[in-house]
Motif scaffolding. Structure first.
Motif, PDB file in Angstrom:
ATOM      1  N   TRP A   1      17.572 -12.637 -22.053  1.00 14.77           N
ATOM      2  CA  TRP A   1      18.045 -11.267 -22.226  1.00 14.77           C
ATOM      3  C   TRP A   1      16.891 -10.275 -22.295  1.00 14.77           C
ATOM      4  O   TRP A   1      16.982  -9.145 -21.788  1.00 14.77           O
ATOM      5  N   PHE A   2      15.781 -10.695 -22.919  1.00 16.64           N
ATOM      6  CA  PHE A   2      14.627  -9.806 -23.024  1.00 16.64           C
ATOM      7  C   PHE A   2      13.924  -9.687 -21.679  1.00 16.64           C
ATOM      8  O   PHE A   2      13.565  -8.586 -21.239  1.00 16.64           O
TER       9      PHE A   2
ATOM     10  N   GLU B   1      13.835  -5.931 -15.457  1.00 17.59           N
ATOM     11  CA  GLU B   1      14.167  -5.899 -14.032  1.00 17.59           C
ATOM     12  C   GLU B   1      14.493  -4.483 -13.582  1.00 17.59           C
ATOM     13  O   GLU B   1      15.283  -3.774 -14.218  1.00 17.59           O
TER      14      GLU B   1
ATOM     15  N   VAL C   1       7.933  -1.334 -24.873  1.00 26.22           N
ATOM     16  CA  VAL C   1       8.987  -1.953 -25.673  1.00 26.22           C
ATOM     17  C   VAL C   1       9.143  -1.091 -26.920  1.00 26.22           C
ATOM     18  O   VAL C   1       8.259  -1.061 -27.774  1.00 26.22           O
TER      19      VAL C   1
ATOM     20  N   VAL D   1      11.990  -0.350 -22.430  1.00 23.39           N
ATOM     21  CA  VAL D   1      13.033  -1.339 -22.687  1.00 23.39           C
ATOM     22  C   VAL D   1      13.231  -1.438 -24.190  1.00 23.39           C
ATOM     23  O   VAL D   1      12.352  -1.059 -24.973  1.00 23.39           O
ATOM     24  N   ASP D   2      14.384  -1.937 -24.577  1.00 27.32           N
ATOM     25  CA  ASP D   2      14.721  -2.014 -25.998  1.00 27.32           C
ATOM     26  C   ASP D   2      13.900  -3.077 -26.706  1.00 27.32           C
ATOM     27  O   ASP D   2      13.679  -4.172 -26.177  1.00 27.32           O
TER      28      ASP D   2
ATOM     29  N   PRO E   1      19.830   1.102 -21.112  1.00 34.26           N
ATOM     30  CA  PRO E   1      19.364   0.048 -20.211  1.00 34.26           C
ATOM     31  C   PRO E   1      19.597   0.351 -18.730  1.00 34.26           C
ATOM     32  O   PRO E   1      18.975  -0.266 -17.864  1.00 34.26           O
ATOM     33  N   SER E   2      20.457   1.294 -18.440  1.00 37.46           N
ATOM     34  CA  SER E   2      20.722   1.646 -17.041  1.00 37.46           C
ATOM     35  C   SER E   2      19.709   2.647 -16.495  1.00 37.46           C
ATOM     36  O   SER E   2      19.631   2.862 -15.284  1.00 37.46           O
TER      37      SER E   2
ATOM     38  N   LYS F   1      16.422   3.207 -15.366  1.00 31.39           N
ATOM     39  CA  LYS F   1      15.277   2.411 -14.949  1.00 31.39           C
ATOM     40  C   LYS F   1      14.039   3.250 -14.639  1.00 31.39           C
ATOM     41  O   LYS F   1      13.039   2.720 -14.181  1.00 31.39           O
TER      42      LYS F   1
ATOM     43  N   GLU G   1      12.776  -1.869 -13.767  1.00 28.28           N
ATOM     44  CA  GLU G   1      12.061  -0.806 -14.462  1.00 28.28           C
ATOM     45  C   GLU G   1      10.868  -0.358 -13.609  1.00 28.28           C
ATOM     46  O   GLU G   1      10.307  -1.133 -12.844  1.00 28.28           O
TER      47      GLU G   1
ATOM     48  N   LYS H   1      15.153 -10.075 -18.721  1.00 24.80           N
ATOM     49  CA  LYS H   1      15.969  -9.358 -17.745  1.00 24.80           C
ATOM     50  C   LYS H   1      15.976  -7.845 -17.975  1.00 24.80           C
ATOM     51  O   LYS H   1      16.274  -7.071 -17.058  1.00 24.80           O
ATOM     52  N   SER H   2      15.660  -7.424 -19.191  1.00 22.94           N
ATOM     53  CA  SER H   2      15.633  -5.989 -19.458  1.00 22.94           C
ATOM     54  C   SER H   2      14.538  -5.281 -18.672  1.00 22.94           C
ATOM     55  O   SER H   2      14.590  -4.051 -18.501  1.00 22.94           O
TER      56      SER H   2
END
Length: 247
Positions: free
Chosen positions: A171-172, A177, A193, A208-209, A200-201, A203, A179, A174-175
Motif C-alpha cells: 500500500w505504501f 505510482e 512523505v 504521499v501520505d 491520493p488522486s 499526482k 507521482e 503503490k502510493s
C-alpha cells in the motif's frame, strides 16, 4: 581420602578437556558451514536484487525466475559519474551504495538501470538513506519523461515493525505510482512523505501520505529520493529524447 581426591581431579580435567574439544569441533563445523553457504547466500542476494529492480516496473517474480526476466526487460545497466557521463569500467550491478555514500559525491559511482517493458522505456535509480534506526534503501523507476514515477520498492535494516517497517508494504509503495518528481516550475524536488489531508488522486502535488507513527522513517524516504535523483540530473539533461525540461 587421597584416592578420592585424585579421581576427582582426573574427572574435572577430563570434563574440561572434553568441553574444549567439543567447542573446537562445533566451531569448525560452523565455520565450514558458513563458508560453504556463502556462494548460495550471494546468489540469493543477487536474485533478490533483480526482483526488486523488476518490481519497480510492475514485473513480479520469484527468485528462481528473476534472472531470466531481468535479462529480458533490463536493456542497459550503466554506471555514471557526477557529471552524468558513463563509466565504462564499472559494473553497475556490483556497485555497493552503502560504500559509495561514504565517498564525496564527485568520487561516487551512480548505477542506473534502463528497462523496456510492454513497449515503454523506464529509468531505474537505486536509493539509499537513513531511517530511524538504520539504513533504508530501494529502487525507484521513472517513465520516459523522467518526471513520472512508474513504481518503487523500499526495504530497511532495522525499522520498527508496524511503524517504519511499513515502507515495505504494497500500500505504501503503490502510493508513489504516477507521482511527479518535478514541480510546476521544472525543479526536481522528489516526493515528500507527509502527514495531513493528502489527496491520493493528486499526482502533481509531489506528496504521499505518511505512515502513522513513523515520521523519521518517512522523512528518510523523502530525503533519499530527492538526494539520489538529484545526482542523475546531469545524465537526464544529456538525453535528447527525454520529453521533460529539467532545471
Amino acid at each position: 581420602m587421597e584416592e578420592k581426591s585424585v579421581n576427582k581431579t582426573n574427572s574435572n580435567g577430563y570434563t574440561f578437556l572434553f568441553a574444549v574439544i567439543m567447542v573446537l569441533v562445533v566451531a569448525s563445523v560452523l565455520a565450514f558451514t558458513a563458508t560453504s553457504l556463502q556462494p548460495i547466500q550471494r546468489e540469493n542476494v543477487r536474485q533478490e536484487k533483480m526482483q526488486s529492480i523488476l518490481a519497480t516496473i510492475g514485473v513480479e517474480t520469484d527468485r528462481a525466475g528473476a534472472e531470466e526476466l531481468y535479462n529480458q526487460y533490463i536493456t542497459e545497466a550503466v554506471t555514471l559519474n557526477q557529471k552524468g557521463n558513463v563509466k565504462e569500467d564499472v559494473d553497475a550491478f556490483t556497485v555497493d551504495l552503502a560504500k559509495e555514500l561514504k565517498k564525496e559525491p564527485i568520487d561516487q559511482n551512480y548505477p542506473l538501470y534502463i528497462a523496456n517493458y510492454e513497449g515503454s522505456k523506464y529509468y531505474i535509480v537505486p536509493l539509499r538513506g537513513n531511517g530511524l534506526w538504520n539504513a533504508i534503501f530501494g529502487y525507484i523507476s521513472l517513465k520516459d519523461d523522467v518526471n513520472t514515477i512508474k513504481g518503487a520498492t523500499f526495504d530497511h535494516l532495522g525499522e520498527t515493525p508496524g511503524l517504519g517497517a511499513e515502507i515495505t508494504k504494497e500500500w505504501f509503495r503503490k502510493s508513489f505510482e504516477n507521482e511527479k518528481i518535478f514541480d510546476s516550475n521544472g525543479n526536481l524536488i522528489g516526493v515528500s512523505v507527509v502527514k495531513g489531508d493528502i489527496d491520493p488522486s493528486d499526482k502533481g502535488d509531489n506528496k504521499v501520505d505518511a505512515i502513522s507513527g513513523a515520521t523519521i522513517t518517512g522523512d528518510g524516504v523523502s530525503d533519499m529520493i530527492s538526494e539520489r535523483l538529484q545526482r542523475y540530473l546531469p545524465y537526464f539533461k544529456q538525453q535528447t529524447e527525454i520529453k521533460v525540461a529539467t532545471k
